[in-house]
Scaffold this motif. Structure first.
Motif, PDB file in Angstrom:
ATOM      1  N   GLN A   1       0.735  -1.237  -0.008  1.00  0.00           N
ATOM      2  CA  GLN A   1       0.118  -0.079  -0.066  1.00  0.00           C
ATOM      3  C   GLN A   1       0.705   1.272  -0.113  1.00  0.00           C
ATOM      4  OE1 GLN A   1      -3.345   0.161   2.630  1.00  0.00           O
ATOM      5  NE2 GLN A   1      -3.663  -2.041   2.592  1.00  0.00           N
TER       6      GLN A   1
ATOM      7  N   ALA B   1      -7.754  -1.612   5.337  1.00  0.00           N
ATOM      8  CA  ALA B   1      -7.636  -0.350   4.867  1.00  0.00           C
ATOM      9  C   ALA B   1      -7.852   0.854   5.808  1.00  0.00           C
ATOM     10  CB  ALA B   1      -8.782  -0.216   3.693  1.00  0.00           C
TER      11      ALA B   1
ATOM     12  N   SER C   1      -1.165  -1.331   6.351  1.00  0.00           N
ATOM     13  CA  SER C   1      -1.697   0.022   5.963  1.00  0.00           C
ATOM     14  C   SER C   1      -1.045   1.252   6.787  1.00  0.00           C
ATOM     15  CB  SER C   1      -3.279  -0.137   6.072  1.00  0.00           C
ATOM     16  OG  SER C   1      -3.857   0.909   5.334  1.00  0.00           O
TER      17      SER C   1
ATOM     18  N   TYR D   1     -10.845   2.726  10.421  1.00  0.00           N
ATOM     19  CA  TYR D   1     -10.071   1.908   9.468  1.00  0.00           C
ATOM     20  C   TYR D   1     -11.068   0.657   9.406  1.00  0.00           C
ATOM     21  CZ  TYR D   1      -9.145  -1.449  13.227  1.00  0.00           C
ATOM     22  OH  TYR D   1      -9.177  -2.440  14.119  1.00  0.00           O
TER      23      TYR D   1
ATOM     24  N   SER E   1      -1.634  -8.200   5.517  1.00  0.00           N
ATOM     25  CA  SER E   1      -1.832  -6.838   5.038  1.00  0.00           C
ATOM     26  C   SER E   1      -1.335  -5.871   6.038  1.00  0.00           C
ATOM     27  CB  SER E   1      -3.504  -6.899   5.106  1.00  0.00           C
ATOM     28  OG  SER E   1      -3.906  -5.614   4.237  1.00  0.00           O
TER      29      SER E   1
END
Length: 334
Positions: A198, A295, A239, A303, A237
């Motif tokens: 990201q 995200a 972010s 978030y 993930s």
């Protein structure tokens, strides 16, 4: 932080994305559907139906006019955000694993799988915004096959025609999409598959997460590793939180091992780390399985996390989060 629980998918989430304004949240999953929600209250606005396989990836253009998605039915689809209509479909020999718009929303990059004798391919398409968007070119503007380890994630950098990619071997690289030439690489960026990439708001640096249990911040110009965050769980993930020096990490044990571990041991929490000091500062529990995608709202107000359990949880930050002064009396805006 009482979460808003979004129940619109029957299978595990693959990617979630806020639009540029942050008022809409797009979610895709292995149940072949893409949903769009209002981020402030979790109300479902609509569904994009038409894929015949798991939807692996999506992205939204800066005007929130078009959405692009890649799926296991070997298609890349362009959608009208407001009507939910599929405007154009590109077909490939293998599944589309990652898509991304450039900063202007005029081009799309996509990665297709290495399968059944087909090499991993990276293609760039021009998006024709004239009219209703149904008049698109079938042929890619550029196409090339990265040599060596297959690419898993990608994004456009600030430099025209240059993309940054993460690979199965853990390598992070820069490619010129016109020539297909690898401009620069960091072979040892990670020691296992790169699961997410990201970009920061200004695209000068990016964060990657990996199955090697670490997340790293890289300079997008020279691939220098700026910061490293080592955890004790495989990460799916990562972010960046705007206006605050925090990063959010999500992961957990592999889904197939989940039944043998309790939620606490499985490490299914969203972890907050301090961007500068590389220290963990907090965790948010909730999911009943690994977190597949995270995200952060572009304004930094909330978030969202999507899990293997099929739920999306939207957390709006408490007042205490905004009252805290991580920089002392200085106010720093990203």
């Amino acid at each position: 932080m009482r979460p808003i629980l979004l129940q619109g998918h029957e299978r595990s989430l693959t990617q979630i994305k806020f639009n540029v304004e942050g008022d809409l949240l797009f979610t895709c999953s292995k149940d072949n559907f893409i949903n769009v929600w209002f981020s402030h209250n979790g109300e479902r606005l609509g569904t994009y139906a038409g894929n015949n396989g798991s939807v692996w990836t999506l992205d939204v253009d800066p005007e929130s006019r078009f959405m692009i998605s890649g799926a296991a039915d070997n298609t890349l689809r362009l959608w009208a955000v407001s009507t939910g209509k599929c405007l154009y479909t590109w077909e490939f020999p293998t599944a589309v694993k990652r898509v991304a718009f450039n900063e202007e929303g005029t081009q799309v990059v996509c990665i297709t799988e290495q399968r059944m004798g087909h090499q991993c391919a990276i293609r760039v398409f021009n998006i024709n915004k004239d009219g209703d968007g149904t008049n698109q070119s079938k042929e890619p503007l550029y196409m090339f096959n990265p040599i060596g380890s297959k690419a898993t994630v990608c994004a456009f950098t600030l430099t025209p025609n240059v993309i940054i990619t993460g690979h199965e071997s853990g390598k992070v690289a820069l490619f010129n999409v016109k020539s297909g030439e690898e401009i620069d690489n960091n072979e040892r960026a990670h020691s296992d598959v790169v699961t997410d990439l990201q970009l920061s708001k200004d695209r000068t640096y990016c964060i990657t997460s990996s199955k090697d249990k670490a997340a790293r911040i890289h300079d997008t110009k020279n691939l220098m590793v700026i910061k490293t965050y080592n955890t004790e769980t495989p990460l799916n993930s990562a972010s960046l939180a705007p206006n605050r020096p925090y990063i959010l990490l999500g992961g957990g044990q592999e889904a197939m091992n989940v039944t043998t571990t309790s939620a606490r041991q499985g490490k299914f929490e969203t972890r907050f780390w301090h961007k500068v000091f590389e220290e963990e500062i907090g965790r948010v529990k909730g999911h009943f399985g690994p977190i597949n995608t995270i995200a952060v709202h572009p304004g930094g107000t909330c978030y969202a996390s999507g899990g293997e359990d099929g739920f999306v949880r939207v957390h709006h930050f408490d007042d205490s989060y905004f009252r805290s002064k991580p920089y002392g009396d200085m106010e720093i805006m990203d």
